[in-house]
Structures are given as structure tokens and as C-alpha cells.
Design an enzyme around this catalytic site. Structure first.
Site, PDB file in Angstrom:
ATOM      1  N   LEU A  54       0.863  -1.170   0.000  1.00 32.88           N
ATOM      2  CA  LEU A  54       0.000   0.000   0.000  1.00 32.88           C
ATOM      3  C   LEU A  54       0.901   1.221   0.000  1.00 32.88           C
ATOM      4  O   LEU A  54       1.925   1.248   0.701  1.00 32.88           O
ATOM      5  CB  LEU A  54      -0.909   0.037   1.236  1.00 32.88           C
ATOM      6  N   ASP A  55       0.543   2.237  -0.780  1.00 33.67           N
ATOM      7  CA  ASP A  55       1.310   3.477  -0.757  1.00 33.67           C
ATOM      8  C   ASP A  55       1.342   4.050   0.658  1.00 33.67           C
ATOM      9  O   ASP A  55       0.456   3.783   1.474  1.00 33.67           O
ATOM     10  CB  ASP A  55       0.682   4.519  -1.693  1.00 33.67           C
ATOM     11  N   THR A  56       2.340   4.862   0.933  1.00 33.86           N
ATOM     12  CA  THR A  56       2.471   5.475   2.256  1.00 33.86           C
ATOM     13  C   THR A  56       1.199   6.203   2.670  1.00 33.86           C
ATOM     14  O   THR A  56       0.713   6.061   3.800  1.00 33.86           O
ATOM     15  CB  THR A  56       3.657   6.452   2.273  1.00 33.86           C
TER      16      THR A  56
END
Length: 228
Positions: A54-56
């Protein structure tokens, strides 16, 4: 920071990843999921390991494997499209259509002034996302995304280039204005397991979504065949 656990059994954890927490340790240092893995052993000898990304900025459901064999099986499940996920995102506007399917080939590019990003490209990797508007408020739309592929930044690019309206707060494909982060949330995940009950978890919309006027009474269960 205490990371909520949405699902737990002998081989899997699904955590509710907070927005702003990177999975890997940043080069400049600072908090990251890696720094919490010892706390997530929960009596096991091994640290659990993330199975996907998951992206930050992205919050919500993240699957962790509690041993190497489980990690291998879960990775194979993603490849076999036996993992389904539902995301919710806030668009920085209201689209003319209320639902649709986006199919774009995506490729990675990089430049000194803008860094790296994904763009639609004929020679890129195919990607597909089904989407529908589930709510509108204050000139913005809450959209349910069901990705059938798992390309990097897929939903962000599909919003900006497929729907034509970027996710609210997206600094790469839209604008930072209007929100403290890219408003994308992994709401649900289901992993099919042969001979065992499915791994299934849901995460309610976080406080920064509700602060913008969006709530969901119930997160819809994803159907198998989606993969991200």
C-alpha cells in the site's frame, strides 16, 4: 502507535495500516511498518511480513503472513487472482458518469524535476479497475474501486486519466490542496484458501474521510477475481 488488527489466525494477519505510515524504512529515517513488526509477532517467534503493498498515504487493509510458507501461498493467491479487494477514494470533483470500467496500459517514467510516476502507455502493462460513485458531498465524490489488476499507483492513475478527476490531495496525479494526503483507503480484502475458511477483513472509513463528510454504513464484500 498501536496498529489495529482486523483479522488474525495461525498464518495471517490483516492490519489497518494508518495513512502516512510507509511499509519500508525511509532513507531519511522515521516511523515505518517495519519498526512495528516485532510488536505484531503476538506470541509467534517470527515477525510477520507484508504480502502486498500500500502506498504510504493509503490507509486500510494490509495482509501480513506469519511464516514463509504462508507468505509463498498468499503470493501465489495474488498471482492466481484468488485475492479480492475494495478501495474507496475521494475524487476532487464529481464525474459525469456514475460508474464504469477503466482499462489502461501503464508504464513507469522518471524525470529529474518530477521524479518517477506512472502514465498510460500503449506498451505498458495492462490494468483494469471497475468503479462506481457511492456518495457526493461539497463538490466531491466518494468512489468505490474494485481493481482487477495490481499495478503500481493503478487507482490513482485510473482516477486521474481514466475518470478524468484525480483523487483529492494526490500530489503526483492531481493537487495537494484540499486534503492532508491522497484520499485513498483499502476498505476490504478477501483471500481464498483451499481447505480453509477465507481470510476476510474490512476497515471502516478513517476519520479524515468522515471529516470531509463521507461515511459508509457498511463496507461491501469484494468478489473473487479482483487482485491488487
Amino acid at each position: 502507535m498501536t496498529i489495529p488488527i482486523l483479522y488474525e489466525d495461525g498464518e495471517a494477519l490483516v492490519i489497518d495500516k494508518p495513512a502516512g505510515l510507509p511499509i519500508d524504512r525511509p532513507r531519511k529515517g522515521g516511523p515505518c511498518l517495519e519498526g512495528h513488526l516485532d510488536d505484531l509477532k503476538l506470541g509467534f517467534q517470527r515477525r510477520p511480513l507484508p504480502v502486498h503493498r500500500l502506498d504510504t498515504d493509503t490507509s486500510g487493509c494490509l495482509l501480513l503472513a506469519r511464516n514463509p510458507k504462508a507468505h509463498k501461498r498468499f503470493t501465489a493467491a495474488f498471482e492466481a487472482k484468488a485475492v479480492a479487494k475494495v478501495y474507496h477514494g475521494i475524487l476532487a470533483g464529481i464525474p459525469e458518469e456514475t460508474e464504469g470500467r477503466i482499462e489502461l496500459a501503464l508504464a513507469k517514467i522518471s524525470s529529474a524535476e518530477k521524479g518517477w510516476r506512472m502514465i498510460p502507455a500503449k506498451k505498458g502493462k495492462p490494468s483494469m479497475t471497475d468503479w462506481r460513485v457511492v456518495a457526493e458531498h461539497d463538490g466531491r465524490a466518494l468512489v468505490e474501486f474494485r481493481p482487477a489488476t495490481g499495478r503500481t499507483h493503478q487507482i490513482r492513475v485510473h482516477a486521474a486519466s481514466g475518470i478524468g478527476i484525480a483523487l483529492l490531495g494526490d500530489p503526483v496525479y492531481g493537487s495537494r490542496s484540499g486534503a492532508p494526503r491522497t484520499m485513498l483507503h483499502a476498505s476490504a480484502i478477501t483471500v481464498a484458501r483451499e481447505g480453509k475458511t477465507d481470510i476476510a477483513a474490512t476497515s471502516p472509513l478513517p476519520a479524515d474521510f468522515t471529516a470531509l463528510g463521507f461515511e459508509l454504513a457498511e463496507i461491501p464484500a469484494p468478489g473473487h477475481g479482483d487482485d491488487t
